[in-house]
Structures are given as structure tokens and as C-alpha cells.
Design an enzyme around this catalytic site. Structure first.
Site, PDB file in Angstrom:
ATOM      1  N   ASP A  38      12.591 -10.643 -11.797  1.00 17.00           N
ATOM      2  CA  ASP A  38      11.762 -11.745 -11.228  1.00 17.00           C
ATOM      3  C   ASP A  38      11.170 -12.562 -12.339  1.00 17.00           C
ATOM      4  O   ASP A  38      11.166 -13.850 -12.395  1.00 17.00           O
ATOM      5  CB  ASP A  38      10.944 -11.298 -10.028  1.00 17.00           C
ATOM      6  CG  ASP A  38      10.010 -10.386 -10.397  1.00 17.00           C
ATOM      7  OD1 ASP A  38       9.978  -9.580 -11.130  1.00 17.00           O
ATOM      8  OD2 ASP A  38       9.051 -10.174  -9.397  1.00 17.00           O
ATOM      9  N   SER A 127       1.964  -2.708  -1.750  1.00 13.50           N
ATOM     10  CA  SER A 127       0.838  -2.949  -1.064  1.00 13.50           C
ATOM     11  C   SER A 127       0.133  -4.002  -1.512  1.00 13.50           C
ATOM     12  O   SER A 127      -0.595  -4.747  -0.549  1.00 13.50           O
ATOM     13  CB  SER A 127       0.316  -1.324  -1.129  1.00 13.50           C
ATOM     14  OG  SER A 127      -0.047  -1.276  -2.328  1.00 13.50           O
ATOM     15  N   GLU A 158      -2.680 -11.640  -8.896  1.00 17.20           N
ATOM     16  CA  GLU A 158      -2.602 -10.474  -9.746  1.00 17.20           C
ATOM     17  C   GLU A 158      -2.382 -10.904 -11.094  1.00 17.20           C
ATOM     18  O   GLU A 158      -2.955 -10.147 -12.146  1.00 17.20           O
ATOM     19  CB  GLU A 158      -0.898 -10.122  -9.347  1.00 17.20           C
ATOM     20  CG  GLU A 158      -0.958  -9.470  -7.636  1.00 17.20           C
ATOM     21  CD  GLU A 158      -1.453  -8.251  -7.618  1.00 17.20           C
ATOM     22  OE1 GLU A 158      -1.589  -7.297  -8.311  1.00 17.20           O
ATOM     23  OE2 GLU A 158      -1.139  -7.676  -6.517  1.00 17.20           O
ATOM     24  N   ASP A 170       7.597  -9.921  -4.853  1.00 19.76           N
ATOM     25  CA  ASP A 170       6.813  -9.329  -3.914  1.00 19.76           C
ATOM     26  C   ASP A 170       6.241 -10.188  -3.015  1.00 19.76           C
ATOM     27  O   ASP A 170       6.215  -9.927  -1.866  1.00 19.76           O
ATOM     28  CB  ASP A 170       5.867  -8.497  -4.604  1.00 19.76           C
ATOM     29  CG  ASP A 170       6.479  -7.318  -5.500  1.00 19.76           C
ATOM     30  OD1 ASP A 170       7.731  -7.225  -5.491  1.00 19.76           O
ATOM     31  OD2 ASP A 170       5.726  -6.646  -6.012  1.00 19.76           O
TER      32      ASP A 170
END
Length: 379
Positions: A38, A127, A158, A170
Site C-alpha cells: 500500500d 485495531s 498514524e 487499513d
């Protein structure tokens, strides 16, 4: 375990004595194939899972953001108008999402939050992305952003504040997941194509029992290595490279070549896997998953011997009707197996035999179908 939406709402009511205004829920994910592609502008094939994170939210008159975690029985309070300050554990993720709003010139009003989730942490099931997308949606009370924009806010949290150089897979699958389908995502264009899983296809997730943290692991180093090879090849990202160009490149050391070879070959496998799943081509599914795991083991070097052993047992247990591979960023976490539904008991038995052989208590062994993505409901 009680549903995260119910637990988040209950935590909010317990602390504040009233119902929340709304609740955002985003799922975790399992990546069927396409690892470390990705952030190289490549292709991935994840599906959302039936576990996720819920964020209940209501207004706060004092301008502060106060948070209660039902999972940890912990709280946090911070000023969303102040510069980002890291805090222990889950708190930094909450503060980071608020910091992205602030960095983009989008002030946040005071808010009260209740958070609950059931995605195992450190398992490679995202998560943190589940939390990030749910937080972004909950804080976006004016509904200024679509699902893709919310995913990118969570990714920026992030990247820019937590310190994980993750790609966008994600967050995109948490935002866009579809029940019964994996999503073929072009991580450069953000184009998404649903790939329906055959009704008789089971997705089995087995936690190896080995947890890992992406910030502390070699994840960021792998990304830096990929970017360095792309620069040496004169391309924007390894998405634009091919194996002949890599073989012809001068001055690349053997390790750099292996890292790039994984990404280039994994992109091709991901596109082939989407076609194989759609066609229920079980032999091809098994071949592609085996090749993906071998590439992660030998070229990208992100597996561990214990996980390799678990993958081998599971692959054998499919009886040639499916396959298995490590899933997630690596250095621990989960294995995913795709198999015809009638092979699930054999896979379950193989997982238990593995845990007995390595002396671990069995971790998560969970059979699921792809789930829906981000959902927002009234409190």
C-alpha cells in the site's frame, strides 16, 4: 463479548449520566493478500471483519475532549486546540486524530467520548485503524468528510503524530468494507472494486500468539528501504517498477533487491488473487498465498519461524482447497487461511495442534465472513 457499540454507549452513560449523541463503529480487517504494497502505491485485497471499535460521542461545554476507554477502564482529558502531546497507549491515537483536525485548520468543539472495541491488539488486524476511522467519523459532527477522507485523516494521525509510516489500506477498508466481499484497492488512485467471496469460502483468522508493535518493529525501516530502491530506479514508487528493471539496476545491494522484489511480485499476485477468488479457483488461491508467504519470509523477511510453521500446518490442512499466509505488517500477529467451508474443522484442528507443539495457549481462532465498513448511528 458484548457488542462494542453497546459497551461504548454504556461507558458513556455510566460516566455522563445520559445517552451519547451518536456512535461511530469501524471494523478491523484481515488482508487476504498484498502485504507492504500500500505505501508503495500498489494493490491490496483486504476484507473488513466482524470485530471493530465503537466511539460514542456527546458535546462538552468546557471545550475539552474527555475520553473513557471501556476496554482498559482508563480515561484521558486534553485540549484539542493545544499542540499534540503524546500520551501512553491508546490515548495517543485519540489525541493524534484530534491533532489532524487542528493541523488542517478544522477546530474541534469540546466532546465527551466512550470507546470500546473487540479487535485483538498487536495481531495484525488493524485495531489502530479501526479506532482511527471511528474517531474521525465521531469527531466530524458536521459531516464534512466522506468515507475516503475520514480514512485519510486516520492515516495522517498514524503517520504524522503516532509515528507509524503506514499506508492507506487499513483505514480505507475500515471505512469502505462491504459485507460478503473483499475490496481490491488501488492505493495510488484510491479506486475500490468489490470482489465477492463465494458463499462456500471461509475466512479463518488464527492469532499466532506473538504480538508486535509497528512503531518499534522494523516496519518503518522496510518502508524506507522501498522508497530508496524506487528513487534509485527513477520511479515514483515500486508500483511503477518491474522485475526486469530491478534485475538491470546497477549498484543495488542484495538486501535492497529482495525488498523490492517482494513488493513488485506481490502486486502481481494481488491482481491475480482477485481474479482467482472471483472464480473460486482453489488451486490458484493456494498457489498465490503460498508464494506470498514465501516472499514475505525470504525477500521481505518479516515472518518468524513459529509463524512459518503455523502457515505450513494450515496450508496442509486445506487439502489443496485453499491456502494460508501470514497477514499484517509482520513480526508477529495473525495468519489467514482461505478454504472451502467444509475444511474449517480440519484447519481448526491443525491450529490447535500447532499451539500444542509450541506450548502456547491457543489464541484467537475465528471463522468469519467479510463485514460492512464504517457505520454511524444515533446514540
Amino acid at each position: 463479548m458484548i457488542d462494542p457499540v453497546a459497551r461504548a454507549a454504556a461507558a458513556f452513560r455510566t460516566v455522563h449520566g445520559e445517552a451519547p449523541a451518536r456512535i461511530a463503529h469501524a471494523p478491523g480487517r484481515v488482508n487476504l493478500i498484498g502485504e507492504h504494497t500500500d505505501y508503495n502505491d500498489g494493490f491490496v485485497l483486504p476484507c473488513a471483519i466482524d470485530r471493530g471499535t465503537a466511539v460514542a460521542i456527546g458535546p462538552a461545554a468546557d471545550g475539552m475532549i474527555s475520553v473513557t476507554s471501556a476496554d482498559y477502564d482508563e480515561t484521558d482529558v486534553f485540549d484539542p486546540a493545544a499542540p499534540f502531546q503524546p500520551a501512553p497507549g491508546w490515548r495517543s491515537h485519540v489525541r493524534a486524530v484530534a491533532a489532524v483536525f487542528r493541523a488542517r485548520g478544522l477546530p474541534l468543539a469540546g466532546a465527551r467520548l466512550g470507546i470500546a472495541g473487540d479487535v485483538p491488539q498487536g495481531a495484525g488486524l488493524s485495531s489502530s485503524a479501526s479506532l482511527g476511522v471511528a474517531l474521525a467519523a465521531a469527531l466530524d459532527g458536521e459531516q464534512r468528510f466522506d468515507a475516503t477522507e475520514l480514512a485519510l485523516i486516520a492515516q495522517a494521525a498514524e503517520n504524522d503524530f503516532v509515528g507509524v509510516a503506514c499506508g492507506n489500506m487499513d483505514q480505507l477498508i475500515a471505512a469502505h468494507g462491504q459485507a460478503g466481499a473483499a475490496l481490491l484497492i488501488d492505493c495510488r488512485t484510491l479506486a475500490i472494486k468489490a470482489v465477492a467471496l463465494p458463499e462456500d469460502m471461509a475466512v479463518l483468522i488464527i492469532h499466532s500468539g506473538i504480538t508486535r508493535g509497528l512503531v518499534e518493529s522494523a516496519y518503518n525501516a522496510r518502508r524506507a528501504a522501498c522508497e530508496a530502491v524506487a528513487a534509485r530506479l527513477g520511479v515514483k514508487a515500486l508500483r511503477d517498477a518491474d522485475l526486469p528493471a530491478l534485475a538491470a539496476a546497477a549498484g543495488l545491494d542484495a538486501v535492497a533487491c529482495r525488498r523490492a522484489r517482494h513488493v513488485i511480485s506481490e502486486n502481481a499476485r494481488t491482481l491475480a488473487m482477485a481474479a482467482a477468488v472471483a472464480a473460486s479457483d482453489w488451486p490458484q488461491i493456494g498457489t498465490l498465498m503460498a508464494a506470498s508467504h514465501a516472499s514475505m519470509r525470504d525477500d521481505f523477511e518479516i515472518t518468524l519461524p513459529e509463524i512459518d510453521a503455523l502457515v505450513a500446518r494450515l496450508a496442509a490442512a486445506t487439502g489443496g482447497i485453499g491456502g494460508a499466509r501470514m497477514t499484517g505488517g509482520g513480526f508477529g500477529g495473525c495468519v489467514v487461511a482461505l478454504a472451502r467451508g467444509d475444511r474449517v474443522p480440519a484447519l481448526h484442528a491443525a491450529a490447535l495442534a500447532h499451539f500444542a507443539s509450541v506450548g502456547r495457549v491457543p489464541g484467537l481462532i475465528h471463522s468469519c465472513r467479510p463485514a460492512a465498513g464504517l457505520q454511524i448511528t444515533p446514540g
